[in-house]
Scaffold this motif. Structure first.
Motif, PDB file in Angstrom:
ATOM      1  N   THR A  55      11.182 -15.510   4.399  1.00 28.30           N
ATOM      2  CA  THR A  55      12.217 -16.477   4.042  1.00 28.30           C
ATOM      3  C   THR A  55      11.669 -17.902   4.069  1.00 28.30           C
ATOM      4  O   THR A  55      12.183 -18.763   3.372  1.00 28.30           O
ATOM      5  N   ASP A  56      10.637 -18.130   4.848  1.00 29.16           N
ATOM      6  CA  ASP A  56      10.005 -19.445   4.907  1.00 29.16           C
ATOM      7  C   ASP A  56       8.965 -19.543   3.791  1.00 29.16           C
ATOM      8  O   ASP A  56       8.021 -18.746   3.729  1.00 29.16           O
TER       9      ASP A  56
ATOM     10  N   ARG B  67       5.225 -17.712   3.298  1.00 29.30           N
ATOM     11  CA  ARG B  67       5.047 -16.851   2.123  1.00 29.30           C
ATOM     12  C   ARG B  67       3.774 -17.231   1.362  1.00 29.30           C
ATOM     13  O   ARG B  67       2.977 -16.370   1.000  1.00 29.30           O
TER      14      ARG B  67
END
Length: 133
Positions: A17-18, A22
């Protein structure tokens, strides 16, 4: 490449989600693959060129020659991705990353399509020629 596009990339997007994490993970995943692809592309194009040069049939020469052109086009896209796109992506601002991911997907599908089409052409020529011998 297809597996990465259809399976890996969506799972990575869902897992991280970050955005920063990623990108770090994707860079680590890609690290070291450039030279493997260069070796594979060199082998593929060299073998295609040898078949074109040594073929005793015009249809085989033309078919493999056409596939060789497709493979060289895929190599040109890879060179752009490997030596222009990725370095720029590594230094991209956070708000530019989505565009870089989209551009990479487009280029990856282009490479896969070119190589896949070349494979189909050589397969068709090989099967047709084998049936005539």
């Amino acid at each position: 490449m297809i597996y990465s596009l259809i399976v890996v990339q969506p799972k990575v997007a869902a897992f991280f989600t970050d955005d920063e994490e990623r990108e770090v993970f994707l860079a680590a995943l890609a690290d070291g693959n450039r030279w493997r692809v260069v070796a594979m592309a060199g082998t593929l194009t060299a073998s295609g060129a040898l078949i074109v040069a040594g073929a005793d049939s015009t249809p085989v020469r033309v078919g493999y020659g056409a596939a060789l052109v497709l493979y060289l086009a895929a190599v040109a896209v890879f060179v752009d991705v490997s030596w222009r796109h990725w370095p720029a992506r590594v230094f991209a601002l956070a708000n530019e990353r989505a565009r870089f991911r989209q551009e990479l997907r487009r280029r990856a599908w282009t490479m896969a399509s070119l190589v896949g089409t070349g494979f189909v052409v050589t397969l068709a020529v090989s099967v047709a020629w084998a049936g005539r011998r």
